[in-house]
Design an enzyme around this catalytic site. Structure first.
Site, PDB file in Angstrom:
ATOM      1  CB  THR A   1      -0.956   0.022   1.208  1.00 11.30           C
ATOM      2  OG1 THR A   1      -0.202  -0.174   2.399  1.00 11.30           O
ATOM      3  CG2 THR A   1      -1.972  -1.085   1.110  1.00 11.30           C
TER       4      THR A   1
ATOM      5  CG  ASP B   1       1.006  -6.248   5.177  1.00 13.18           C
ATOM      6  OD1 ASP B   1      -0.220  -6.086   5.044  1.00 13.18           O
ATOM      7  OD2 ASP B   1       1.788  -5.327   5.458  1.00 13.18           O
TER       8      ASP B   1
HETATM    9  P1  ADP Z   1       4.387  -1.477   1.528  1.00 17.99           P
HETATM   10  O1  ADP Z   1       3.225  -0.938   2.273  1.00 17.99           O
HETATM   11  O2  ADP Z   1       4.524  -0.830   0.195  1.00 17.99           O
HETATM   12  O3  ADP Z   1       4.424  -2.958   1.475  1.00 17.99           O
HETATM   13  P2  ADP Z   1       6.685  -1.733   3.234  1.00 17.99           P
HETATM   14  O4  ADP Z   1       7.014  -0.839   4.372  1.00 17.99           O
HETATM   15  O5  ADP Z   1       6.243  -3.099   3.526  1.00 17.99           O
HETATM   16  O6  ADP Z   1       5.658  -0.965   2.328  1.00 17.99           O
HETATM   17  O7  ADP Z   1       7.990  -1.788   2.328  1.00 17.99           O
HETATM   18  C1  ADP Z   1       8.050  -2.547   1.166  1.00 17.99           C
HETATM   19  C2  ADP Z   1       9.373  -2.313   0.476  1.00 17.99           C
HETATM   20  O8  ADP Z   1      10.466  -2.772   1.282  1.00 17.99           O
HETATM   21  C3  ADP Z   1       9.450  -3.079  -0.830  1.00 17.99           C
HETATM   22  O9  ADP Z   1       9.992  -2.256  -1.830  1.00 17.99           O
HETATM   23  C4  ADP Z   1      10.390  -4.221  -0.492  1.00 17.99           C
HETATM   24  O10 ADP Z   1      11.087  -4.697  -1.616  1.00 17.99           O
HETATM   25  C5  ADP Z   1      11.310  -3.584   0.511  1.00 17.99           C
HETATM   26  N1  ADP Z   1      11.986  -4.576   1.356  1.00 17.99           N
HETATM   27  C6  ADP Z   1      11.437  -5.534   2.119  1.00 17.99           C
HETATM   28  N2  ADP Z   1      12.386  -6.276   2.738  1.00 17.99           N
HETATM   29  C7  ADP Z   1      13.571  -5.752   2.377  1.00 17.99           C
HETATM   30  C8  ADP Z   1      14.952  -6.063   2.688  1.00 17.99           C
HETATM   31  N3  ADP Z   1      15.256  -7.066   3.498  1.00 17.99           N
HETATM   32  N4  ADP Z   1      15.899  -5.299   2.129  1.00 17.99           N
HETATM   33  C9  ADP Z   1      15.583  -4.276   1.320  1.00 17.99           C
HETATM   34  N5  ADP Z   1      14.327  -3.929   0.979  1.00 17.99           N
HETATM   35  C10 ADP Z   1      13.325  -4.658   1.493  1.00 17.99           C
HETATM   36 MG    MG Z   2       4.755  -4.370   2.891  1.00 19.76          MG
END
Ligand code: ADP
Ligand code: MG
Length: 535
Positions: free
Chosen positions: A97, A388
């Site tokens: 989101t 999620d």
């Molecule tokens: P959303 O609400 O968009 O899901 P999040 O706060 O969950 O927002 O962040 C998602 C982002 O974080 C994505 O771009 C994902 O690829 C990145 N991400 C998740 N885990 C990692 C990680 N271990 N290292 C780098 N980026 C990550």
């Molecule tokens: Mg997320």
């Protein structure tokens, strides 16, 4: 003297507010950018949380984009349209989101630059649409295939979804639970709602467990009933085991005391008859959506039958799915074949609360994750992270396709779209290029939120992508460029396709608006004449 022909003409009613042309555009873009800016700091594993306090003083601490936006009570119409993007993402997948909203905001920010260069909004809109189409095609070609057999990848998807959330510390335990849950309900028709999440404050997150069945937040109705029923045969009833219908007012005139006794006897007989029907069906558990009379409870307890009452309709449906039983709304229909089956039905006491666990269902189509944790706030945030994770795993398995995260996919798309822009001519080229720039906001923000210098990391990442390293992403923990796939940062393809299509749609829609005509706020209703002063 006013000329008769020069009188102002009122087309709109007086309290309408109208903004048009550049002013309307600027205003809408500004509002959309503010929304994106608000959730931006929460993106990624190093994102911060927000504390939301509602009008009742209730507190929510969260990192979840859609939760933040829903609680903010946004009023600006263009800002509301951006919030809709988050809601669509939530409904379709459950995750991504923040990504969708931040990307939509950036598309509009880039468009602002083009508008200043006097490029017409319809040209920008066309360029954005072309770029989005190209992005979808590239996504389709870079995605990797997965199936239910790839348990290792499924686990990584769950972990990626939970990284940086309240669930982070327990992601090993929780991701294991998610994998087991998916494996046990998986078939061609499974939905993410087949995995239910129940919360119970107390103990620690590590004690969260997967129950191959349903947890109902109700206790057995009578203390004389057994605490544990094995080989449960469950009657699912949508009829009250009561004689009196409290919804209808009936008047009974009694003229002498013996009539009163007759009346009570008759009631007893009717209840006894109902309970006999249950016994005849060989049910040893009753789950009732309606009430159960005290006397009926007593009869049931005497027969060793376990019963719960006033169960939610949604729980009834889930139970039918988990136990294979049929919900009946007429006791006369009750027969052995309609009963649901479960290994055990148990009255479980946790702290000072009681609930019913209906477990060990054979081939359950619904399972429950029981989340435990120190406080209500902790559990609520873990539940959101689990939602999620379940959403992501479901989306990945349904489509059978995944991509790597950590900004790698967005970077690869930006590279491909820049190449595509070069093949175009005219002003649309500028718009397509702007779309590519907007994609960079994701790796950029991930780096920024991790306290890194985005310029350096992004340059390094671009260089890697130019060398065809399609999964080159940011290691937010070391600040280096890494292969996101090798490092297990994996997300469903659907997160990206959905985010791109809804963000593009809303950006284009907002860009095409050149007039905002708003009705004035309705005033507080006037008292009818003569009533004023009475209150
Ligand atoms: P959303 O609400 O968009 O899901 P999040 O706060 O969950 O927002 O962040 C998602 C982002 O974080 C994505 O771009 C994902 O690829 C990145 N991400 C998740 N885990 C990692 C990680 N271990 N290292 C780098 N980026 C990550
Ligand atoms: Mg997320």
């Amino acid at each position: 003297m006013a000329d008769k022909n020069n009188q102002p003409i009122f087309v709109l009613s007086e309290d309408m507010v109208r903004d048009s042309g550049k002013k309307a555009q600027k205003n809408n873009i500004a509002a959309a950018k503010i929304v994106a800016e608000t959730v931006r700091t929460t993106l990624g594993p190093k994102g911060m949380d927000k504390m939301l306090v509602d009008s009742m003083g209730d507190v929510t601490v969260t990192n979840d984009g859609v939760t933040i936006l829903e609680e903010m009570q946004i009023e600006h119409p263009a800002a509301k349209m951006i919030v809709e993007v988050a809601k669509t993402q939530e409904d379709e997948i459950g995750d991504g989101t923040t990504t969708a909203v931040v990307f939509a905001g950036e598309l509009l920010k880039q468009a602002e630059g083009l508008l200043e260069k006097r490029i017409h909004p319809t040209v920008i809109a066309k360029g954005y649409r072309q770029a989005a189409e190209k992005a979808q095609a590239v996504l389709g070609s870079i995605a990797e295939k997965i199936s239910i057999k790839d348990e290792d990848i499924i686990r990584k998807i769950a972990i990626t979804a939970m990284t940086g959330k309240g669930a982070e510390a327990s992601k090993q335990v929780l991701s294991g639970i998610v994998v087991n849950a998916i494996v046990s309900v998986y078939d061609r028709k499974f939905e993410r709602s087949d995995i239910r999440i129940e919360k119970k404050v107390g103990s620690s997150v590590e004690d969260s467990e997967l129950i191959s069945g349903i947890v109902i937040d109700k206790e057995k109705v009578h203390s004389g009933m057994p605490d544990l029923v094995e080989e449960a045969r469950i009657a699912l009833l949508d009829v009250p085991l009561e004689v009196r219908n409290t919804e209808i007012d009936a008047k009974i005139s009694i003229t002498d005391p013996s009539q009163m006794q007759d009346f009570i006897d008759m009631e007893e007989k009717m209840l006894r008859k109902m309970v006999d029907k249950v016994i005849k069906s060989k049910a040893n558990v009753i789950v009732c959506q309606k009430g159960i009379d005290d006397l009926a409870q007593h009869y049931l307890a005497k027969e060793g039958i376990y019963a719960v009452r006033r169960v939610k309709a949604s729980d009834m449906k889930a139970l039918a799915k988990a136990t294979g039983g049929k919900i009946l709304n007429n006791l006369n229909d009750l027969s052995e074949t309609d009963l649901g089956k479960a290994g055990t039905v148990e009255n479980v006491v946790i702290g000072d609360e009681e609930m019913t666990h209906i477990k060990n269902c054979k081939d359950p189509k619904t399972v429950t994750i029981l989340v435990r944790g120190g406080t209500e706030h902790v559990i609520a945030e873990i539940k959101r992270a689990l939602e999620d994770a379940i959403g992501d795993v479901t989306a990945a398995l349904k489509e059978g396709k995944v991509v790597a995260g950590a900004g790698s996919t967005e970077s690869e798309l930006a590279k491909e779209i820049r190449g595509y822009a070069a093949s175009l001519s005219g002003r649309e080229q500028l718009a397509v290029n702007a779309f590519a720039e907007a994609l960079d906001v994701i790796p950029n923000t991930l780096a920024e939120n991790a306290g890194l210098d985005p310029i350096n990391v992004l340059a390094e990442m671009k260089a890697a992508h130019d060398k065809d390293k399609k999964w080159a992403g940011i290691n937010v923990f070391t600040g280096k460029v890494m292969d996101a796939w090798e490092n297990g940062v994996i997300e469903p393809l659907k997160i990206k396709t959905q985010a791109i299509s809804s963000a593009t749609e809303v950006a284009v829609m907002i860009l095409r608006i050149d007039d905002v005509i708003a009705a004035g706020k309705p005033e507080t209703p006037q008292m009818p004449p003569g009533m004023d002063g009475m209150m």
